[in-house]
Design a protein around this motif. Sequence first.
Motif, PDB file in Angstrom:
ATOM      1  N   HIS A 142      -9.190   8.401  -1.396  1.00 57.54           N
ATOM      2  CA  HIS A 142      -8.037   7.917  -1.379  1.00 57.54           C
ATOM      3  C   HIS A 142      -7.052   9.425  -1.008  1.00 57.54           C
ATOM      4  O   HIS A 142      -7.343   9.979  -1.868  1.00 57.54           O
ATOM      5  CB  HIS A 142      -7.708   6.587  -2.257  1.00 57.54           C
ATOM      6  N   PHE A 166      -8.445  -4.020  -4.023  1.00 56.23           N
ATOM      7  CA  PHE A 166      -7.995  -3.664  -2.664  1.00 56.23           C
ATOM      8  C   PHE A 166      -9.246  -3.271  -2.049  1.00 56.23           C
ATOM      9  O   PHE A 166      -9.097  -3.297  -0.614  1.00 56.23           O
ATOM     10  CB  PHE A 166      -6.725  -2.565  -2.839  1.00 56.23           C
ATOM     11  N   MET A 181       0.919  -1.024  -0.202  1.00 57.89           N
ATOM     12  CA  MET A 181      -0.193  -0.285   0.175  1.00 57.89           C
ATOM     13  C   MET A 181       1.181   1.499  -0.180  1.00 57.89           C
ATOM     14  O   MET A 181       2.061   1.174   0.030  1.00 57.89           O
ATOM     15  CB  MET A 181      -0.958  -0.151   1.196  1.00 57.89           C
ATOM     16  N   ARG A 187      -6.557   1.979  -5.995  1.00 56.57           N
ATOM     17  CA  ARG A 187      -5.852   0.607  -6.535  1.00 56.57           C
ATOM     18  C   ARG A 187      -6.357  -0.736  -6.531  1.00 56.57           C
ATOM     19  O   ARG A 187      -5.644  -1.694  -6.557  1.00 56.57           O
ATOM     20  CB  ARG A 187      -5.087   0.309  -4.597  1.00 56.57           C
TER      21      ARG A 187
END
Length: 652
Positions: free
Chosen positions: A436, A470, A408, A466
């Motif tokens: 994010h 994810f 990550m 991602r």
Amino acid sequence: MTTIIVRLVRPFAVLALAAFSSPSALAQEVPPLAAYGELPGVEDMAISRSGKHLAVFTTLGETRQVIVFDDELNSVRRATVDDMKFRGFNFVGDEALLIVRSETVDVSGFVADKYEISQGLVLPLQNNAQAALVFGGTSAVMNAVFGNYGLRASADGWQGFFGAVEYGRNHKGDRVFEHGRPALYRYDFATGGQRRVARAPAEGVRRKWLVDGAGEVAAELDVIELSGSWTIRNSANRTLAEGRDLQGNVGLVGLGARGDTVIYVQRDQQSGNDLWFEVPLAGGEAQPFLADVAIDRFYWDPANGQLLGYLADEEGAEPVMFDAELQHRAQMVERAFAGNNARIMEWTPDFSKVIVHTQGSQDSGTWFLVDVDARKAEPFGYDRPLIGSDQVGPVSTLAYTAQDGLEMDAVVTLPPGREAAGLPVVVLPHGGPHMHDAEGFDWWAQAFASRGYAVIQPNFRGSTGRGQDFERAGYGEWGRKMQTDISDALAALAEQGVVDPSRACIVGASYGGYAALAGVTLQQGLYRCAVSVAGIGDIGLMYRTENRESGRNPLFRRSLREELGDSRGWDAISPRRFAAQADAPILLIHGRDDTVVNFEQSARMADALKDAGKPYRLVELAGEDHWLSLAVTRQQMLTETMAFVQEHNPAD
């Protein structure tokens, strides 16, 4: 000549005012905290389809206002907007500006105590013409809009298509609320008249529409809440596609590039990933659409709702347009701003004029007006005019590995002009949790950096950016692996010697507020203090509240349970249940008008901390919503947060 020349710094010649002046000319040694917490000097810009008018939503001095310019950059209309909760705007041809605002209201008949209702304000470009509200001149429908389905030009003038909640009549003939399921209405911008063009769905059905360039309903999606069965039909009521998803994960995306197909998205039942499809409006077999492309965004023609192109979600991606000339122009714009964290915000249909926004290291936010034909781009306004380029802390991305080996990343913002070694640190997890952080100018992170703190913003599992695997890895991991992903980022940065892990506080809003509370209750020995802004303290309470406010919608209920995991484990991940284990002082900040995370969450957390004899403060933001929309209370939040962090984790 095939390149666009970008002029990076130029005080705006038309208005010698702060929001339009170069930050480098106004910068102080250390900007005041208010320079970060204030609403941006330029909140948004829009350009008319003809390119003849430009609108700016800005604060000049103490006055928050909308200014409309003509193509010679002469001001043709101004309107003061004060404390409006601004949500966006766009032009109605070259005749008016449609401004979307929201208000927190008590609505009789709805299932929640308060709702955030959107309204459309029509501002004519003529200086003396009075502004009017969409649906403001009728008692037949609620004075609010429930979705904007497009603005279309017709022989009779400009028409807007909006979701509208209709009132019924009681036995006395009085208008009464019956239900909150919107119908689709056509609104005439010239006369203020309105007409229903599609009925509201039956009870237990969720409905959305697509409107074509002629102002006709091209497609309609119905989702049955109880079963998750869904159907897409065309204007002739012919079924184009159908399926079933227990969480209702299906949606209309838009019309295809030629206008004769529908693009829709549905959840794959085996992988859990979203799949895109395109089906002819006349009927036929649906085909996969951009099957191997992760999409960052689509570009649409606002005149007809047809797809112009897309931008892939990958490093260095350039716009892909279906028209060769548009492809050339869009790529010229993208390449002109390479390395400046640029985003194309608005464009004319032929991409002859484009608005671009840049921000990031050495840039606190700049708006450019790009004339593609003339091959030039010049700055038009600034987000943070009091913050100079040398006062913006450097921003980078840290790659790290979680305890279980999952790869990550986290965004790191460092204090400007300081050595990156042994710094005090603020851990700032994002909200959502399905969003994010990316490299760029984050006003909250930069405020801490300006006061000497390193800031780390982990993109823990469950974040977007991602891929969907994810994102789904976060299901059932609130307070568990999602939480240790955050502290793993802190450990990784400390291992590099950049920060001192014994000098850390955790701060966040919404889900980030939950993570902050969990960091000092579910986890121990990591942080000197925690600040939760509109955070969740009790998972069970959140579920019960959201379930009730959704009208006990089965689709919503199943989706939320899938994300949170087994309800028997909710107490074990609720910070309120572990208030007695809090090992650091906690600051709770919450808006009284929050319709996303109820104020009761912070109130109950405060009660639990009080009962446990733990140090805490609860700050109520009067009249504030979930998004810190008001300038005064946003400043209050930042001032209170900074003082609390400095008290318990001083930077010096």
